[in-house]
Enzyme design. Structure first.
Site, PDB file in Angstrom:
ATOM      1  N   ASP A 111       0.831  -1.217   0.000  1.00 32.12           N
ATOM      2  CA  ASP A 111       0.000   0.000   0.000  1.00 32.12           C
ATOM      3  C   ASP A 111       0.854   1.250   0.000  1.00 32.12           C
ATOM      4  O   ASP A 111       0.447   2.304  -0.485  1.00 32.12           O
ATOM      5  CB  ASP A 111      -0.931  -0.007   1.208  1.00 32.12           C
ATOM      6  CG  ASP A 111      -2.042  -1.008   0.967  1.00 32.12           C
ATOM      7  OD1 ASP A 111      -1.831  -2.190   1.261  1.00 32.12           O
ATOM      8  OD2 ASP A 111      -3.083  -0.610   0.404  1.00 32.12           O
ATOM      9  N   LYS A 159      -1.351  -5.191   3.816  1.00 31.96           N
ATOM     10  CA  LYS A 159      -2.438  -5.751   4.625  1.00 31.96           C
ATOM     11  C   LYS A 159      -1.922  -6.377   5.910  1.00 31.96           C
ATOM     12  O   LYS A 159      -0.918  -7.087   5.902  1.00 31.96           O
ATOM     13  CB  LYS A 159      -3.184  -6.805   3.782  1.00 31.96           C
ATOM     14  CG  LYS A 159      -4.326  -7.510   4.468  1.00 31.96           C
ATOM     15  CD  LYS A 159      -5.341  -6.579   5.086  1.00 31.96           C
ATOM     16  CE  LYS A 159      -5.926  -5.590   4.118  1.00 31.96           C
ATOM     17  NZ  LYS A 159      -6.679  -4.483   4.783  1.00 31.96           N
TER      18      LYS A 159
HETATM   19  O1  MRU Z   1      -7.735  -3.002   2.730  1.00 33.07           O
HETATM   20  P1  MRU Z   1      -7.411  -3.347   1.310  1.00 33.07           P
HETATM   21  O2  MRU Z   1      -8.185  -4.516   0.808  1.00 33.07           O
HETATM   22  O3  MRU Z   1      -7.507  -2.149   0.404  1.00 33.07           O
HETATM   23  O4  MRU Z   1      -5.885  -3.776   1.349  1.00 33.07           O
HETATM   24  C1  MRU Z   1      -5.243  -4.071   0.147  1.00 33.07           C
HETATM   25  C2  MRU Z   1      -3.867  -4.564   0.321  1.00 33.07           C
HETATM   26  O5  MRU Z   1      -3.310  -4.580   1.397  1.00 33.07           O
HETATM   27  C3  MRU Z   1      -3.130  -4.970  -0.929  1.00 33.07           C
HETATM   28  O6  MRU Z   1      -2.241  -5.999  -0.666  1.00 33.07           O
HETATM   29  C4  MRU Z   1      -2.330  -3.767  -1.461  1.00 33.07           C
HETATM   30  O7  MRU Z   1      -3.167  -2.663  -1.629  1.00 33.07           O
HETATM   31  C5  MRU Z   1      -1.651  -4.074  -2.738  1.00 33.07           C
HETATM   32  S1  MRU Z   1      -2.800  -4.177  -4.074  1.00 33.07           S
HETATM   33  C6  MRU Z   1      -1.986  -4.448  -5.513  1.00 33.07           C
END
Ligand code: MRU
Length: 353
Positions: free
Chosen positions: A235, A254
């Site tokens: 992220d 995540k």
């Molecule tokens: O809370 P989320 O579902 O938006 O979290 C998403 C993630 O942690 C993904 O692994 C990250 O955004 C990479 S997406 C290519």
């Protein structure tokens, strides 16, 4: 089909409604900025690169929502919307970047028509670039995998977390396109189950041999030699670890990613982070990154049924921090980098112009 796109019929944003998966594959149309913000917060659209596109399309939407006659007054109104969209979720840097990119372009418009046009074409450009970059990430990451490898992944960093193709799962798709047999072990990814609800769906759709495991089984599978590589998305990646991590970088992804990295290290399994340079935030130190805390209800209830006492105190962080010392490769559209990573290797725009 793209996860998120502009729908010319409604002059609004069309997105796959990820809250309905795996039961239904439907789309949702965000016709107002408020509907977009709600969609971001309830994870109809989610995943850092998809959020980048959502932010940029959100600016285009805002330029259409205000019926103002002067470009200057329109831009003032859009700026306030842009700030609200950018702060809808705090951790993925792509969201604020997508918003800024489209707003910066919109500001070049001299008339209301030009403001609207430039904002939308900036958003379309960002979305196209996302797909292009993901393919490049996939090709670079695929070289790290061997034929018959089993990849473990956490959360969903696939086509549905991006505009298309995906980052971590893009690596799997590219490896398979290159003729390698790759199996994927998907961590369920509590509490919102992006692994079981989303990654499994898109992997099976593409005929990738897929095994779903509860998050707590990942250590056992590594111990038993069933995992050849762990590949995840990100992220936000910062290169300055701040007070806690010092001069090593940090990958925010995540919650639970850090645990997978520690386990992979313990079992000598390569830990690979696949993310576009738009996720690398060279201007922020770890001290200034906000890890989103989500609603306690996500833990106190499971799909509407009570899972814990309604008043139990809860911590529900959506992301965690993995120090770069646990990362074996950071794969961007520019290639696979091994820490220590030079700032100039991974900053955005290096490959854009
Ligand atoms: O809370 P989320 O579902 O938006 O979290 C998403 C993630 O942690 C993904 O692994 C990250 O955004 C990479 S997406 C290519």
């Amino acid at each position: 089909m793209r996860t998120i796109s502009w729908d010319e019929d409604c002059d609004c944003i069309e997105m796959v409604d990820q809250t309905k998966l795996p039961g239904e594959f439907t789309t949702y149309h965000a016709e107002t900025v408020d509907e977009l913000i709600e969609s971001i917060q309830m994870l109809r659209v989610r995943g850092a690169p998809a959020l980048g596109a959502a932010g940029a399309y959100g600016v285009a939407l805002a330029t259409r929502q205000h019926q103002l006659k002067q470009a200057e007054s329109l831009l003032t109104a859009v700026k306030a919307d842009a700030q609200r969209i950018a702060s809808a979720r705090p951790t993925a840097v792509n969201l604020e970047r997508g918003v800024s990119e489209a707003f910066d372009e919109a500001q070049l418009g001299m008339t209301v028509g030009e403001v609207r046009e430039t904002a939308l074409s900036a958003a379309e450009d960002l979305a196209d670039r996302d797909v292009e970059r993901n393919k490049q990430i996939g090709d670079a990451g695929a070289k790290l995998l061997g034929d018959q490898d089993t990849v473990m992944t956490h959360c969903n960093a696939g086509a549905l977390a991006t505009v298309d193709w995906g980052t971590a799962l893009g690596v799997v798709y590219s490896a398979r396109e290159a003729g390698k047999e790759i199996d994927v072990v998907v961590n369920e990814t509590r509490p919102l189950n992006q692994g079981s609800r989303i990654s499994t769906v898109e992997l099976m759709e593409r005929d990738v041999p897929t095994t779903l495991i509860p998050d707590n089984a990942s250590g056992l599978l590594m111990q038993e030699g069933e995992v050849d590589a762990v590949v995840v998305g990100a992220d936000r990646v910062v290169l300055d670890g701040g007070d806690q991590f010092g001069d090593q970088g940090v990958v925010y992804n995540k919650v639970g990613t850090y645990k997978q990295a520690v386990l992979a290290d313990r079992h000598d399994i390569p830990f690979v982070v696949a993310a576009p340079t738009s996720t690398v935030d060279a201007n922020t130190s770890a001290d200034r990154v906000t890890i989103e805390e989500r609603d306690p209800v996500e833990l106190r209830e499971i799909y509407g049924s009570q899972n814990a006492p309604a008043d139990v105190p809860v911590r529900n962080p959506a992301f965690d921090a993995t120090p770069m010392e646990l990362v074996d490769y950071l794969v961007t559209e520019d290639g696979a980098f091994e820490p220590p990573i030079e700032l100039t290797d991974v900053v955005e725009n290096r490959s854009r112009h």
